[in-house]
Design an enzyme around this catalytic site. Structure first.
Site, PDB file in Angstrom:
ATOM      1  N   GLU A 245      70.899 -83.768 -34.559  1.00 59.98           N
ATOM      2  CA  GLU A 245      69.884 -83.509 -35.585  1.00 59.98           C
ATOM      3  C   GLU A 245      70.358 -84.076 -36.917  1.00 59.98           C
ATOM      4  OE1 GLU A 245      66.953 -79.857 -36.938  1.00 59.98           O
ATOM      5  OE2 GLU A 245      69.061 -79.410 -36.599  1.00 59.98           O
TER       6      GLU A 245
ATOM      7  N   GLY B 189      77.118 -75.795 -39.682  1.00 59.22           N
ATOM      8  CA  GLY B 189      77.628 -74.498 -39.273  1.00 59.22           C
ATOM      9  C   GLY B 189      77.496 -74.320 -37.775  1.00 59.22           C
TER      10      GLY B 189
ATOM     11  N   MET C  81      74.528 -75.676 -34.258  1.00 53.52           N
ATOM     12  CA  MET C  81      73.390 -76.506 -33.869  1.00 53.52           C
ATOM     13  C   MET C  81      72.763 -75.960 -32.605  1.00 53.52           C
ATOM     14  SD  MET C  81      71.405 -79.007 -34.405  1.00 53.52           S
ATOM     15  CE  MET C  81      70.042 -79.386 -33.300  1.00 53.52           C
TER      16      MET C  81
ATOM     17  N   GLU D  56      70.895 -69.342 -34.188  1.00 55.35           N
ATOM     18  CA  GLU D  56      70.796 -70.410 -33.197  1.00 55.35           C
ATOM     19  C   GLU D  56      70.040 -69.950 -31.946  1.00 55.35           C
ATOM     20  OE1 GLU D  56      71.533 -73.231 -34.358  1.00 55.35           O
ATOM     21  OE2 GLU D  56      72.511 -72.359 -36.116  1.00 55.35           O
TER      22      GLU D  56
ATOM     23  N   GLU E  62      63.971 -73.777 -39.655  1.00 54.64           N
ATOM     24  CA  GLU E  62      65.176 -73.150 -40.200  1.00 54.64           C
ATOM     25  C   GLU E  62      64.869 -71.849 -40.916  1.00 54.64           C
ATOM     26  OE1 GLU E  62      67.881 -74.075 -39.185  1.00 54.64           O
ATOM     27  OE2 GLU E  62      67.430 -76.069 -38.441  1.00 54.64           O
TER      28      GLU E  62
END
Length: 855
Positions: A136, A270, A272, A307, A329
């Site tokens: 990403e 941090g 994914m 996540e 997000e």
């Protein structure tokens, strides 16, 4: 390249449906080779096909029709600048199904994106190499030729050919494994669901996995570098809770076949949300809960939940284009907070979320803010969306909407959205329409104002006329401006007030510039933004604030008191409240007991300390000691056996504030004693107290103590301890230690995933930030080459604390000549914050110092 072709979007004449991808990484040489067969549907006659590819050499290419006949491409042309490849077919191809065959080679890069290489040392000091991925937003094209846009969803069948000694995993479980003729392992993974390229993942290296935990039929594991299996139990617990929580909340089963949480030694982000193969920084996954602070544990639970929330919201249902990143997000941040609040109610997670909302407030009050959603064209535009406005403002606005509509109706709208669009792609309004269909509220109209308008309102409250309470809205800015004066938001306002001896509550959608509430006089007190969930600031008239202050500790819940302090501090930055007035107001919180209120108080008071020098600073520190020490004394300097989590954290906060900002001699001496105990036996010191003591020691530390801290970084027992001591290297008082820390950020001592953040901390140094800036200036090109692209603008956040006008001018001039394309707008926000800080010092430093000298 055709001039009519969009430079950032592929034509929709050819659509992928399935990838058969085989990769053979060679870790010692940092190279890989691969083959991919892409099943496509040609929807209109074409002579040319376009795919994405970057930093790849395509050595063979052919097209196969439905009869199985193959023919090579007439020409294969890479366009590196556009990160795409042109396949000339040599003839017109009619609509229908085809298979593209591509053979390629590439490099395992060291920039922590695409398919990259990372190294680490195990507990015995042995060096190891891994290969892993971070795709990403647009970096799958660095690993294999593909249609690298989110709405080109397809099924992925991955095969990895790796050395026998290496562990390998991908998005789906292994369905077949055998040895090749040269002694390697050929691992075939099951097909994935239909998904976007940016969610594909593969990891190869010296890893191991925990035994799977079954969560309603889904196997959950933590995958870790060798030697760190003892740090996995907490992640398994938090992951199992989040997986079960979201399955229930969304009303849909988990969309993958398994769920691996994978700790990566070098990682630019941090974590994914790769489907079924979620990758993390080690510090955000591997932990000893007996040795971690409450913020560290909460952060890990948050990130794991964030996540896992994406498995549905982002992976199962995906935005059509990168302008929708914010919703992915923001929603995952919102849901993670909700899940963590359920996982550990003692954290009071929604009250603590106020700190994140304040960070968004700070950015969104700038001229250089942006709407939450805005047009995205290039990959640089997309990468620039990974900021506070996307995560924190977006989540705060969603929380405001949920509280306005009610938790159950909001959840039902989310369920309808996910069910309707599973395996598909959406635009933002699809979500609003789904929620609106369930709630029958004007959700799209309301949310369009919050999503497509920059900034946020200041709601002013006055009681000028007896029996009337008037609320007015205007845009809040930290610097005066006529821009945005006519901007209006539909503000879900909640008001609680006491009048005629009774407490009343009133809620409404403030659409107009002002609204008046009729009430029974006399008004005793009023609090706006009741419940503390609105994304707006509040300003009371002096008489109303005077009535509220004496009762705030008893009549306001902590999140409301937090807002009162935070709004007052924002007024200081905006120049409508003086530093002295804030200090006077802060001293009225001596009896405060809430962690988050103390957090916002100590931050503001710590900022004021940076305005002062000499005698004025000493006087101020003495006044701070009179505020902090009684609060710590009431709490107790040593932890109690039954202390709640927030009490443990508050003790550490107060000790550090007393020692570092107030420079209390007893607190400093106590911190050195506690730190010595920790170094002797870390298990005998409560982690929050240990972290606070270490911070206090570093702030006044000697060269010998610096050496001790550096050794602790290099010999840390956990990722959290390494991170804690690493960041403290930047706060030692002497210039020589700061210079050494900066040098280690470029000589390989500090990992490139961490170095930019340590440099940012150096830039914030009270006395030597200027020297740190000169280091950045002089080593700029080296940093650009060494550090992950997405970390450069995060490193530069440290410049915002520099208050010297000469340095600020120099910084402005430097960045007029040096672009940061991965975060151009965020850089402009940093520069504006820098100017706000310079203005604060110019406006308040001498006035505040004079007031302190007068007593």
């Amino acid at each position: 390249m055709s001039e009519s072709l969009d430079p950032y979007r592929l034509p929709r004449t050819v659509l992928p449906t399935r990838y058969e991808l085989t990769l053979e990484p060679d870790l010692p040489t940092a190279r890989f080779s691969g083959r991919v067969v892409i099943m496509v549907e040609v929807v209109e006659p074409v002579e040319v096909m376009w795919l994405n590819a970057a930093e790849l050499a395509i050595t063979a290419a052919a097209i196969e029709d439905a009869t199985g006949q193959q023919r090579p491409m007439a020409a294969v042309t890479l366009h590196e600048a556009q990160e795409r490849v042109r396949l000339d077919l040599g003839a017109t191809v009619s609509p229908g199904p085809y298979r593209l065959h591509l053979v390629f080679e590439g490099t395992l890069n060291d920039k922590l994106h695409g398919f990259y290489r990372s190294t680490f040392r195990d507990t015995q000091g042995t060096a190891h190499v891994i290969a892993t991925t971070q795709f990403e937003t647009t970096d799958a094209r660095r690993a294999f030729p593909c249609f690298d846009e989110p709405d080109f969803k397809a099924v992925f069948g991955v095969t990895l050919v790796v050395p026998q000694t290496q562990y390998a995993l991908s998005n789906a479980p292994v369905v077949e494994e055998h040895l090749t003729t040269d002694g390697r392992r050929r691992m075939v993974f099951a097909d994935t669901m239909k998904m976007s390229t940016y969610l594909v993942a593969f990891v190869v290296g010296p890893f191991a996995a925990t035994a799977p935990v079954e969560v309603d039929g889904v196997p959950l594991r933590v995958v870790y570098p060798l030697g760190k299996g003892h740090l996995t139990a907490y992640a398994l617990e938090a992951g199992a809770f989040a997986l079960r929580y979201f399955t229930d909340y969304y009303g849909l089963p988990y969309p993958g076949q398994k769920l691996d949480l994978v700790a990566i030694p070098d990682f630019a982000f941090g974590a994914m949300e790769n489907l079924g193969c979620v990758t993390f920084r080690e510090v955000l996954l591997l932990v000893d809960p007996q040795q971690a602070t409450q913020p560290e544990l909460m952060r890990i639970a948050d990130v794991i939940a964030h996540e896992i929330a994406h498995m549905w919201f982002g992976d199962l249902v995906t935005m059509k284009w990168w302008n929708g990143i914010w919703l992915n997000e923001a929603f995952a941040t919102f849901m993670a907070t909700m899940a963590s609040d359920a996982f550990q109610p003692a954290w009071q997670r929604w009250t603590q979320f106020s700190l994140a909302r304040s960070a968004a407030f700070e950015v969104d009050a700038l001229h250089t803010t942006r709407p939450i959603e805005y047009p995205v064209q290039s990959p640089q535009d997309a990468n620039g969306m990974f900021d506070l406005l996307t995560y924190q403002k977006g989540a705060a606005v969603l929380r405001m909407l949920e509280q306005h509509l009610g938790a159950a109706p909001f959840r039902d709208g989310i369920r309808q959205y996910l069910t309707r669009y599973q395996y598909a792609n959406t635009e933002t309004n699809d979500l609003w329409d789904a929620i609106e269909a369930v709630t029958h509220a004007p959700v799209r109209r309301m949310m369009d104002a919050w999503i497509f308008q920059p900034g946020y309102p200041l709601v002013s409250v006055d009681n000028a006329a007896p029996g009337r309470l008037t609320l007015r809205q205007q845009q809040f800015r930290v610097t005066p401006s006529d821009e945005g004066e006519a901007t209006r938001w539909p503000v879900p306002v909640g008001v609680r007030y006491r009048a005629a001896g009774q407490v009343h509550e009133w809620q409404a959608l403030l659409d107009a510039a002002a609204v008046t509430l009729e009430l029974d006089p006399p008004l005793e007190w009023v609090v706006a933004n009741a419940g503390g969930h609105g994304f707006y600031r509040v300003r009371y008239t002096a008489p109303l604030l005077h009535r509220l202050t004496p009762v705030m500790l008893h009549q306001l819940v902590p999140i409301e008191r937090y807002g009162l302090v935070d709004d007052t501090w924002a007024a200081v930055l905006a120049g409508t409240t003086s530093a002295s007035a804030f200090f006077d107001f802060a001293q009225r919180f001596g009896e405060e007991t809430d962690l988050d209120v103390w957090t916002v108080l100590t931050r503001g008071l710590g900022h004021l300390e940076r305005l002062l020098d000499g005698d004025a600073r000493r006087r101020y520190q003495e006044r701070l000691r009179q505020l902090y020490r009684p609060a710590l004394d009431r709490l107790g300097w040593e932890p109690g056996v039954d202390d709640p989590a927030r009490t443990l954290e508050l003790r550490g906060l107060l000790l550090r504030a007393l020692a570092v900002t107030a420079r209390d001699a007893d607190a400093i001496a106590y911190s050195r004693t506690v730190h010595a105990r920790y170094l002797h036996d870390s298990t005998q010191v409560e982690p929050n107290l240990a972290a606070a003591a270490a911070g206090a020691v570093a702030a006044v530390g000697t060269s010998d103590e610096y050496a001790v801290f550096l050794a602790r970084v290099q010999q840390a027992a956990t990722p959290q301890e390494e991170r804690r001591y690493q960041m403290l290297l930047a706060v030692f008082p002497e210039e020589r230690e700061l210079a050494r820390t900066l040098a280690m950020c470029l000589d390989g001592t500090i990992r490139t995933q961490d170095a930019p953040y340590l440099v940012a901390q150096c830039l914030r140094h009270r006395d030597h930030g200027r020297m740190a800036w000169r280091f950045v200036r002089d080593h700029w090109e080296q940093m650009l080459h060494a550090y992950p692209d997405n970390a450069i603008v995060r490193m530069l956040e440290g410049i915002t604390m520099l208050a010297d006008p000469e340095v600020a001018t120099e910084i402005d001039g430097f960045f007029a000549q040096h672009a940061v394309p991965q975060g151009a707008l965020t850089l402009q926000q940093h520069l504006e914050k820098l100017r706000v800080n310079v203005a604060l010092h110019a406006r308040e430093a001498e006035t505040f110092a004079t007031a302190l000298r007068r007593g």
